[in-house]
Structure formats: C-alpha cells, structure tokens
Motif scaffolding. Structure first.
Motif, PDB file in Angstrom:
ATOM      1  N   PRO A  62      -3.704  10.766 -12.077  1.00 18.52           N
ATOM      2  CA  PRO A  62      -3.149   9.916 -13.134  1.00 18.52           C
ATOM      3  C   PRO A  62      -4.275   9.245 -13.924  1.00 18.52           C
ATOM      4  CG  PRO A  62      -2.117   9.450 -11.021  1.00 18.52           C
ATOM      5  CD  PRO A  62      -3.260  10.360 -10.760  1.00 18.52           C
ATOM      6  N   THR A  63      -4.027   8.998 -15.167  1.00 21.10           N
ATOM      7  CA  THR A  63      -5.014   8.302 -15.994  1.00 21.10           C
ATOM      8  C   THR A  63      -4.967   6.806 -15.704  1.00 21.10           C
ATOM      9  OG1 THR A  63      -3.455   7.937 -17.788  1.00 21.10           O
ATOM     10  CG2 THR A  63      -4.740  10.001 -17.852  1.00 21.10           C
ATOM     11  N   VAL A  98      -2.462   1.708  -4.696  1.00 16.95           N
ATOM     12  CA  VAL A  98      -1.830   3.019  -4.787  1.00 16.95           C
ATOM     13  C   VAL A  98      -2.868   4.108  -4.537  1.00 16.95           C
ATOM     14  CG1 VAL A  98      -0.609   4.607  -6.324  1.00 16.95           C
ATOM     15  CG2 VAL A  98      -0.150   2.159  -6.467  1.00 16.95           C
ATOM     16  N   LEU A  99      -2.528   5.045  -3.666  1.00 13.39           N
ATOM     17  CA  LEU A  99      -3.338   6.238  -3.439  1.00 13.39           C
ATOM     18  C   LEU A  99      -2.489   7.419  -3.878  1.00 13.39           C
ATOM     19  CD1 LEU A  99      -5.847   7.639  -2.312  1.00 13.39           C
ATOM     20  CD2 LEU A  99      -4.748   7.586  -0.071  1.00 13.39           C
ATOM     21  N   VAL A 100      -2.966   8.175  -4.873  1.00 12.88           N
ATOM     22  CA  VAL A 100      -2.202   9.288  -5.420  1.00 12.88           C
ATOM     23  C   VAL A 100      -2.837  10.610  -4.990  1.00 12.88           C
ATOM     24  CG1 VAL A 100      -1.306  10.376  -7.504  1.00 12.88           C
ATOM     25  CG2 VAL A 100      -1.557   7.885  -7.414  1.00 12.88           C
ATOM     26  N   TYR A 101      -2.040  11.432  -4.319  1.00 14.85           N
ATOM     27  CA  TYR A 101      -2.480  12.755  -3.891  1.00 14.85           C
ATOM     28  C   TYR A 101      -2.050  13.782  -4.921  1.00 14.85           C
ATOM     29  CZ  TYR A 101      -3.742  11.036   0.689  1.00 14.85           C
ATOM     30  OH  TYR A 101      -4.346  10.374   1.713  1.00 14.85           O
ATOM     31  N   THR A 102      -3.002  14.606  -5.359  1.00 12.68           N
ATOM     32  CA  THR A 102      -2.695  15.656  -6.319  1.00 12.68           C
ATOM     33  C   THR A 102      -3.065  17.007  -5.721  1.00 12.68           C
ATOM     34  OG1 THR A 102      -4.882  15.532  -7.325  1.00 12.68           O
ATOM     35  CG2 THR A 102      -3.157  14.150  -8.288  1.00 12.68           C
ATOM     36  N   TYR A 110       0.865  -1.171   0.000  1.00 12.05           N
ATOM     37  CA  TYR A 110       0.000   0.000   0.000  1.00 12.05           C
ATOM     38  C   TYR A 110       0.903   1.222   0.000  1.00 12.05           C
ATOM     39  CZ  TYR A 110      -3.843  -3.031   1.444  1.00 12.05           C
ATOM     40  OH  TYR A 110      -4.786  -4.023   1.501  1.00 12.05           O
ATOM     41  N   VAL A 111       0.743   2.096  -0.990  1.00 10.73           N
ATOM     42  CA  VAL A 111       1.530   3.325  -1.016  1.00 10.73           C
ATOM     43  C   VAL A 111       0.607   4.516  -1.206  1.00 10.73           C
ATOM     44  CG1 VAL A 111       3.681   2.299  -1.834  1.00 10.73           C
ATOM     45  CG2 VAL A 111       2.048   3.135  -3.484  1.00 10.73           C
ATOM     46  N   SER A 112       0.978   5.598  -0.574  1.00 11.73           N
ATOM     47  CA  SER A 112       0.291   6.869  -0.709  1.00 11.73           C
ATOM     48  C   SER A 112       1.340   7.865  -1.187  1.00 11.73           C
ATOM     49  CB  SER A 112      -0.294   7.282   0.648  1.00 11.73           C
ATOM     50  OG  SER A 112      -0.909   8.536   0.556  1.00 11.73           O
ATOM     51  N   VAL A 113       1.180   8.349  -2.412  1.00  9.06           N
ATOM     52  CA  VAL A 113       2.237   9.116  -3.068  1.00  9.06           C
ATOM     53  C   VAL A 113       1.681  10.285  -3.868  1.00  9.06           C
ATOM     54  CG1 VAL A 113       3.837   7.165  -3.268  1.00  9.06           C
ATOM     55  CG2 VAL A 113       2.147   7.545  -5.060  1.00  9.06           C
ATOM     56  N   THR A 114       2.566  11.185  -4.230  1.00 11.11           N
ATOM     57  CA  THR A 114       2.246  12.234  -5.198  1.00 11.11           C
ATOM     58  C   THR A 114       2.503  11.658  -6.590  1.00 11.11           C
ATOM     59  OG1 THR A 114       4.491  13.105  -5.265  1.00 11.11           O
ATOM     60  CG2 THR A 114       3.011  14.029  -3.567  1.00 11.11           C
ATOM     61  N   PRO A 115       2.044  12.320  -7.640  1.00 13.79           N
ATOM     62  CA  PRO A 115       2.347  11.822  -8.993  1.00 13.79           C
ATOM     63  C   PRO A 115       3.853  11.696  -9.250  1.00 13.79           C
ATOM     64  CG  PRO A 115       0.565  13.398  -9.113  1.00 13.79           C
ATOM     65  CD  PRO A 115       1.085  13.447  -7.692  1.00 13.79           C
ATOM     66  N   GLU A 116       4.643  12.621  -8.732  1.00 15.34           N
ATOM     67  CA  GLU A 116       6.090  12.567  -8.926  1.00 15.34           C
ATOM     68  C   GLU A 116       6.689  11.354  -8.205  1.00 15.34           C
ATOM     69  OE1 GLU A 116       4.481  15.381  -7.687  1.00 15.34           O
ATOM     70  OE2 GLU A 116       4.393  16.368  -9.641  1.00 15.34           O
ATOM     71  N   GLN A 117       6.217  11.094  -7.002  1.00 23.07           N
ATOM     72  CA  GLN A 117       6.715   9.940  -6.261  1.00 23.07           C
ATOM     73  C   GLN A 117       6.294   8.634  -6.934  1.00 23.07           C
ATOM     74  OE1 GLN A 117       4.875  11.001  -2.593  1.00 23.07           O
ATOM     75  NE2 GLN A 117       6.587  12.286  -1.935  1.00 23.07           N
ATOM     76  N   LEU A 118       5.098   8.622  -7.506  1.00 23.24           N
ATOM     77  CA  LEU A 118       4.643   7.440  -8.239  1.00 23.24           C
ATOM     78  C   LEU A 118       5.616   7.128  -9.369  1.00 23.24           C
ATOM     79  CD1 LEU A 118       2.546   5.235  -8.774  1.00 23.24           C
ATOM     80  CD2 LEU A 118       1.304   6.892 -10.184  1.00 23.24           C
ATOM     81  N   GLU A 119       6.061   8.144 -10.070  1.00 27.31           N
ATOM     82  CA  GLU A 119       7.023   7.925 -11.153  1.00 27.31           C
ATOM     83  C   GLU A 119       8.335   7.365 -10.619  1.00 27.31           C
ATOM     84  OE1 GLU A 119       6.508   7.817 -14.400  1.00 27.31           O
ATOM     85  OE2 GLU A 119       4.449   8.148 -13.758  1.00 27.31           O
ATOM     86  N   GLN A 120       8.772   7.834  -9.464  1.00 30.70           N
ATOM     87  CA  GLN A 120      10.016   7.336  -8.874  1.00 30.70           C
ATOM     88  C   GLN A 120       9.898   5.865  -8.470  1.00 30.70           C
ATOM     89  OE1 GLN A 120      10.361  10.532  -5.865  1.00 30.70           O
ATOM     90  NE2 GLN A 120      12.449  10.754  -6.639  1.00 30.70           N
ATOM     91  N   LEU A 121       8.685   5.442  -8.125  1.00 30.57           N
ATOM     92  CA  LEU A 121       8.465   4.072  -7.648  1.00 30.57           C
ATOM     93  C   LEU A 121       7.826   3.161  -8.696  1.00 30.57           C
ATOM     94  CD1 LEU A 121       7.225   4.934  -4.057  1.00 30.57           C
ATOM     95  CD2 LEU A 121       9.482   4.068  -4.726  1.00 30.57           C
TER      96      LEU A 121
END
Length: 73
Positions: free
Chosen positions: A60-61, A49-53, A22-33
C-alpha cells in the motif's frame, strides 16, 4: 464463511480498543477493516498495521494508509 467471522471479530475488537491495535492483514483485509481502523486512530488508539502482499504485489502507498494508523509496514 469462517474467515468472514475472523474479520467480523477483528472489527469488533478494533471498535472496542482503548489503547493499542496491532493487525496483520492482506491489502484486501485492510480495505475491509479500513473504517474501524480509521475510527480507532481518530479516537487516539495507537494503530499498527502490517500488510502482507504477494511477492509480485505492490505494498500500500503511504497515502492509502494515512489517517488509519500510526505505523504501517
């Protein structure tokens, strides 16, 4: 520098996961991971994945998270 340590540790934990991630990330962090998440997903780990914008940011699409997780919010 300290936050990069957090990303590095997350990458390590994702690579070692056997059942769930389970990860909670920003779009930039998602790209890193992205790559470790993709590999975990491919080996059968349930990846969530939970993405915070930003309030004005676009989430993300579906195509951008396809193949890296079972669920994205």
């Amino acid at each position: 520098k300290q936050f990069q340590t957090v990303i590095d540790r997350a990458r390590l934990f994702i690579e070692q996961a056997e059942t769930r991630v389970y990860v909670s990330v920003t779009p930039e962090q998602l790209e890193q991971l992205r790559e470790p998440l993709k590999r975990a997903h491919e080996r059968g780990v349930a990846v969530h994945v939970l993405v915070y914008t930003e309030s004005a940011g676009d989430p993300p699409t579906a195509e951008s998270v396809s193949g890296i997780c079972h669920e994205a919010r």
